[in-house]
Design an enzyme around this catalytic site. Structure first.
Site: not given
Ligand code: DOR
Ligand code: ZN
Length: 441
Positions: A61, A63, A96, A149, A306, A310, A325
């Protein structure tokens, strides 16, 4: 022949086993494998090192929807810098993003943003929504897109397609691959009121319990069966799901995450607090053992990080207001190579899960194996190097890793993408030269 690049004297991990060989590269592709191949404009001395096919992280991700990501968290440039520092040559990015990648305009914007902004090669998912469910298959065929997705359970961001009728529409529209976050949204909603703000971080795994994931996987498998479409279940995290998926391998493929292999609760929650919180959650030891069994018996097709950055501030809030995440793209390879040295999987199985497997599942053209005619993508690693993972190494803008303090035996020394030495001994000297890759449907 005069090659552009000759990688000499490494232990090359070919699809059929390890061999001491040189690799000649011409025009970004593997031109020859063997000994005494000829001359080259540039030589790379790989003596004492293992040459792996380029590692593909199929779940990140970053972002960034093509508008610069989230300052202080991540963008395409910082995420892909983390990737190549960690020996990853290709990343597949989730939808996302800011803005979400869900229609023709946002897919095109993201695709056009790739040149000049990514250090690694790049593919990305289009996100399913209830609005695009009937035609998302058309978006799936746009350049750079690796698949669809579906967030069937809610996580970070607003993407959610939780009901059977809409998921069925997505599957029917799909032409290639639908990848699922499978947790059952209805059970998540039903269980949430049992908990309060400030409950222990370990409550995360009670709220999003194994049945949430198992129920979701069963519903998706039934819909895949009904529509006769493939489904790829991301981050499979429970013993029950693995047992079930084994019975449905004709339609269902499975991803396992590094965090579910290397961390377990309640210990991880006590040690890491909000830095253990992710979806699906880190679970108890029996589920961790089941993930390793899925590595051993072939149920798992791919391993992903994954990577989900953040801010530290958002991770340190009380549960459940802390964001879910964990970062991981920079640490996925040294952590898994260390597991090879610990005897938990072979180097060939690692390559199967982290390069050949993602290339096969997504149909990544020219990626996933060291063979003549394939892209000259290599993750060159020192299986003996000892290094400790530290927050200070992390190139992601958020600047933290849940593995700070972890000792690794084995470390990525160079990342080569289409014949360009993008990373050497922890230094990335050039500007981003990554490209969007193609997928064969
Ligand atoms: O822990 C997660 N963070 N699981 C997810 O499915 C999305 C991801 C995120 O985008 O922060
Ligand atoms: Zn993910």
């Amino acid at each position: 022949m005069n090659f552009d690049l000759l990688i000499r004297d490494g232990i090359v991990v070919l699809p059929w086993g390890e061999a001491e060989a040189d690799i000649g590269v011409k025009h970004g592709k593997i031109a020859a494998i063997g000994k005494n191949l000829g001359t080259a404009s540039e030589e790379f001395n790989a003596a004492g090192l293992h040459v792996l096919p380029g590692i593909i992280d199929p779940h990140v991700h970053f972002r960034d929807g093509g508008q610069g990501g989230i300052p202080g968290v991540e963008d395409m440039r910082s995420g892909s810098l983390a990737a190549v520092l960690g020996g990853v040559t290709t990343a597949l990015d989730m939808p996302n993003t800011k803005p979400p990648t869900v229609d023709a305009a946002t897919v095109r914007t993201k695709y056009e943003y790739i040149p000049g902004h990514t250090y690694c090669d790049f593919g990305f998912y289009v996100g399913a929504t209830k609005e695009n469910a009937d035609h998302v298959g058309e978006l799936e065929e746009m350049p750079g897109v690796c698949g669809i997705k579906v967030f069937a359970g809610s996580s970070t961001g607003d993407l959610l397609v939780e009901d059977d009728e809409s998921i069925e529409r997505v599957l029917r529209s799909s032409r290639h691959l639908v990848a699922f976050h499978a947790e059952d949204e209805y059970r998540l909603r039903e269980r949430k009121p049992r908990f309060s703000v400030g409950d222990p971080y370990a409550s995360h795994a009670e709220w999003r319990d194994p049945e949430c994931a198992y129920r979701g996987a069963r519903r998706i498998a039934a819909l895949a069966r009904k529509t006769n479409k493939r489904a790829h279940i991301l981050h499979v995290s429970t013993r029950e799901e693995f047992g079930f998926i084994k019975e449905h391998k004709d339609l269902i493929s499975a991803e396992v995450l590094v965090n579910h292999l290397l961390q377990s609760g309640p210990e991880a929650y006590e040690r890491l607090g909000g830095y253990a919180v992710m979806n699906p959650p880190i679970r108890s030891k029996e589920h961790q053992d089941a993930a390793w069994a899925a590595i051993a018996d072939g149920t798992a097709d791919t391993i992903g990080s994954d990577h989900a950055p953040h801010t530290a501030e958002a991770k340190e809030r009380p549960w459940p207001t802390c964001h879910s995440g964990l970062t991981g793209v920079q640490t996925i390879l040294p952590l898994m190579l260390s597991q090879v040295n610990a005897g938990r999987l072979s180097l060939l199985r690692l390559v199967d899960l982290m390069s050949a497997g993602p290339a096969r599942i997504y149909g990544a053209v020219g990626k996933g194996r060291i063979a003549a005619g394939y892209d000259a993508d290599f993750s060159i690693v020192d299986m003996k190097a000892k290094r400790r993972i530290e927050n200070s190494m992390i190139a992601s803008q958020c600047g933290w890793t849940p593995f700070a303090g972890t000792e690794c035996t084995a470390w990525p020394m160079a990342t080569i993408i289409r014949g360009n030495v993008v990373m050497f001994e922890g230094v990335v000297p050039g500007e981003p030269t990554g490209r969007a890759i193609s997928f064969r449907h």
